[in-house]
Write a protein that holds these residues in place. Structure first.
Motif, mmCIF file in Angstrom:
data_model
loop_
_atom_site.group_PDB
_atom_site.id
_atom_site.type_symbol
_atom_site.label_atom_id
_atom_site.label_comp_id
_atom_site.label_asym_id
_atom_site.label_seq_id
_atom_site.Cartn_x
_atom_site.Cartn_y
_atom_site.Cartn_z
ATOM 1 N N ARG A 104 0.833 -1.204 0.000
ATOM 2 C CA ARG A 104 0.000 0.000 0.000
ATOM 3 C C ARG A 104 0.866 1.251 0.000
ATOM 4 O O ARG A 104 1.702 1.428 0.888
ATOM 5 C CB ARG A 104 -0.951 -0.007 1.203
ATOM 6 C CG ARG A 104 -2.083 1.022 1.072
ATOM 7 C CD ARG A 104 -3.188 0.758 2.079
ATOM 8 N NE ARG A 104 -2.608 0.714 3.411
ATOM 9 C CZ ARG A 104 -3.063 -0.042 4.411
ATOM 10 N NH1 ARG A 104 -4.125 -0.801 4.254
ATOM 11 N NH2 ARG A 104 -2.463 -0.038 5.575
ATOM 12 N N ARG A 105 0.647 2.126 -1.000
ATOM 13 C CA ARG A 105 1.459 3.347 -1.153
ATOM 14 C C ARG A 105 1.088 4.396 -0.117
ATOM 15 O O ARG A 105 -0.060 4.480 0.309
ATOM 16 C CB ARG A 105 1.278 3.945 -2.553
ATOM 17 C CG ARG A 105 2.002 3.181 -3.662
ATOM 18 C CD ARG A 105 2.013 4.004 -4.945
ATOM 19 N NE ARG A 105 2.867 5.164 -4.820
ATOM 20 C CZ ARG A 105 4.092 5.270 -5.350
ATOM 21 N NH1 ARG A 105 4.612 4.270 -6.034
ATOM 22 N NH2 ARG A 105 4.790 6.379 -5.205
ATOM 23 N N THR A 106 2.095 5.217 0.227
ATOM 24 C CA THR A 106 1.856 6.319 1.164
ATOM 25 C C THR A 106 1.923 7.664 0.465
ATOM 26 O O THR A 106 1.608 8.690 1.062
ATOM 27 C CB THR A 106 2.925 6.314 2.272
ATOM 28 O OG1 THR A 106 4.209 6.491 1.658
ATOM 29 C CG2 THR A 106 2.905 5.010 3.051
ATOM 30 N N GLU B 288 -2.489 11.390 -4.331
ATOM 31 C CA GLU B 288 -3.465 10.756 -5.221
ATOM 32 C C GLU B 288 -3.279 9.233 -5.305
ATOM 33 O O GLU B 288 -4.175 8.525 -5.758
ATOM 34 C CB GLU B 288 -3.484 11.413 -6.612
ATOM 35 C CG GLU B 288 -2.175 11.402 -7.370
ATOM 36 C CD GLU B 288 -1.281 12.605 -7.054
ATOM 37 O OE1 GLU B 288 -1.427 13.222 -5.968
ATOM 38 O OE2 GLU B 288 -0.415 12.912 -7.895
ATOM 39 N N LEU B 289 -2.109 8.723 -4.895
ATOM 40 C CA LEU B 289 -1.893 7.267 -4.917
ATOM 41 C C LEU B 289 -1.888 6.663 -3.512
ATOM 42 O O LEU B 289 -1.908 5.442 -3.356
ATOM 43 C CB LEU B 289 -0.568 6.926 -5.624
ATOM 44 C CG LEU B 289 -0.446 7.320 -7.104
ATOM 45 C CD1 LEU B 289 0.908 6.875 -7.665
ATOM 46 C CD2 LEU B 289 -1.572 6.703 -7.929
ATOM 47 N N ALA B 290 -1.833 7.514 -2.483
ATOM 48 C CA ALA B 290 -1.770 7.026 -1.102
ATOM 49 C C ALA B 290 -3.005 6.188 -0.788
ATOM 50 O O ALA B 290 -4.124 6.570 -1.122
ATOM 51 C CB ALA B 290 -1.660 8.199 -0.137
ATOM 52 N N ARG C 202 2.277 2.942 -19.914
ATOM 53 C CA ARG C 202 2.567 4.381 -19.876
ATOM 54 C C ARG C 202 2.146 4.945 -18.526
ATOM 55 O O ARG C 202 1.031 4.717 -18.077
ATOM 56 C CB ARG C 202 1.793 5.131 -20.965
ATOM 57 C CG ARG C 202 2.130 4.784 -22.391
ATOM 58 C CD ARG C 202 3.328 5.492 -22.966
ATOM 59 N NE ARG C 202 3.640 6.748 -22.276
ATOM 60 C CZ ARG C 202 4.803 7.376 -22.399
ATOM 61 N NH1 ARG C 202 5.746 6.853 -23.136
ATOM 62 N NH2 ARG C 202 5.019 8.503 -21.774
ATOM 63 N N ILE C 203 3.051 5.643 -17.871
ATOM 64 C CA ILE C 203 2.705 6.372 -16.652
ATOM 65 C C ILE C 203 3.267 7.785 -16.783
ATOM 66 O O ILE C 203 4.090 8.041 -17.670
ATOM 67 C CB ILE C 203 3.269 5.702 -15.373
ATOM 68 C CG1 ILE C 203 4.788 5.504 -15.483
ATOM 69 C CG2 ILE C 203 2.587 4.382 -15.107
ATOM 70 C CD1 ILE C 203 5.422 4.999 -14.200
ATOM 71 N N ASP C 204 2.834 8.701 -15.904
ATOM 72 C CA ASP C 204 3.307 10.087 -15.975
ATOM 73 C C ASP C 204 4.831 10.138 -15.921
ATOM 74 O O ASP C 204 5.460 10.913 -16.630
ATOM 75 C CB ASP C 204 2.743 10.912 -14.812
ATOM 76 C CG ASP C 204 1.258 11.187 -14.997
ATOM 77 O OD1 ASP C 204 0.748 10.936 -16.115
ATOM 78 O OD2 ASP C 204 0.617 11.632 -14.032
HETATM 79 N N1 523 Z 1 4.388 3.571 -10.096
HETATM 80 C C1 523 Z 1 3.212 2.911 -10.432
HETATM 81 N N2 523 Z 1 3.114 1.582 -10.106
HETATM 82 C C2 523 Z 1 4.124 0.914 -9.471
HETATM 83 C C3 523 Z 1 5.322 1.612 -9.131
HETATM 84 C C4 523 Z 1 6.448 0.918 -8.432
HETATM 85 C C5 523 Z 1 5.417 2.952 -9.472
HETATM 86 O O1 523 Z 1 2.289 3.480 -11.025
HETATM 87 N N3 523 Z 1 3.948 -0.403 -9.199
HETATM 88 C C6 523 Z 1 4.530 4.993 -10.438
HETATM 89 C C7 523 Z 1 4.262 5.877 -9.254
HETATM 90 C C8 523 Z 1 5.185 7.041 -9.471
HETATM 91 C C9 523 Z 1 6.317 6.503 -10.326
HETATM 92 O O2 523 Z 1 5.846 5.282 -10.857
HETATM 93 O O3 523 Z 1 4.486 8.015 -10.222
HETATM 94 C C10 523 Z 1 7.604 6.312 -9.555
HETATM 95 O O4 523 Z 1 7.391 5.344 -8.574
HETATM 96 P P1 523 Z 1 7.996 5.464 -7.110
HETATM 97 O O5 523 Z 1 7.619 6.773 -6.516
HETATM 98 O O6 523 Z 1 7.624 4.234 -6.375
HETATM 99 O O7 523 Z 1 9.525 5.396 -7.471
HETATM 100 P P2 523 Z 1 10.790 5.946 -6.695
HETATM 101 O O8 523 Z 1 10.601 5.665 -5.246
HETATM 102 O O9 523 Z 1 11.996 5.433 -7.366
HETATM 103 O O10 523 Z 1 10.648 7.457 -7.056
HETATM 104 P P3 523 Z 1 10.908 8.759 -6.237
HETATM 105 O O11 523 Z 1 9.513 9.349 -6.152
HETATM 106 O O12 523 Z 1 11.807 9.517 -7.136
HETATM 107 O O13 523 Z 1 11.483 8.352 -4.919
#
Ligand code: 523
Length: 150
Positions: free
Chosen positions: A41-43, A47-49, A92-94
């Motif tokens: 579960r994301r924190t 918008e994803l928390a 595709r993600i942002d």
């Molecule tokens: N996602 C996503 N699904 C998913 C992951 C691991 C990541 O949609 N299973 C997206 C969410 C964020 C981007 O990918 O927009 C980066 O993921 P994040 O934040 O987990 O990656 P970090 O920790 O390497 O990036 P930082 O924010 O730079 O710490």
């Protein structure tokens, strides 16, 4: 019509520029144990928390995708994984493009702990579709179900 044509061209150019620059790759881990996959579960961001993801993160410069999966699982879950096959297609993600890799716990590795997430759960094939996944991860639900079915 002319303005729309300009807008369309701007979009096409922006996409071409991103492709040339090399889109940022984010890896996600489908960690499988006993016919269940780990959801975390994301924190953040807001918008994803509270939504569930396959744990992972950005691939760093000079790092392979498999290396990034291993590193992220150490950082976020405090455990060692062995990377198996790619799962599904590029999503595709942002941030760029998300690529899912199946993995399993290394021999003798401890069970995962939520070091950066607000919760972890092992999800069976039957439960996968009902999980409140982040939008990108929802796109691999069918592949996860296939992966978990014997
Ligand atoms: N996602 C996503 N699904 C998913 C992951 C691991 C990541 O949609 N299973 C997206 C969410 C964020 C981007 O990918 O927009 C980066 O993921 P994040 O934040 O987990 O990656 P970090 O920790 O390497 O990036 P930082 O924010 O730079 O710490």
């Amino acid at each position: 019509p002319f303005r729309r044509l300009l807008a369309t061209r701007a979009t096409v150019l922006a996409e071409a520029a991103r492709a040339l620059a090399g889109a940022q790759v984010v890896v996600a881990t489908a960690l499988v144990r006993d016919a269940a996959v780990l959801a975390a579960r994301r924190t953040r961001p807001p918008e994803l928390a509270g939504l569930w993801e396959l744990p992972g993160g950005r691939v760093e410069a000079g790092e392979s995708e498999a290396d990034a999966v291993v590193r992220e699982c150490r950082e976020e879950l405090g455990t060692d994984v062995v990377v198996d096959a790619r799962l599904g297609t590029d999503l595709r993600i942002d941030a760029g493009v998300l690529r899912v890799h199946a993995a399993h716990l290394a021999d003798g590795a401890p069970g995962p702990r939520a070091l950066e997430h607000s919760g972890l759960r092992w999800v069976t094939a039957a439960e996968v579709p009902g999980v409140d996944w982040v939008p990108a991860d929802r796109a691999v639900v069918a592949d996860l179900v296939d992966l978990l079915r014997p």
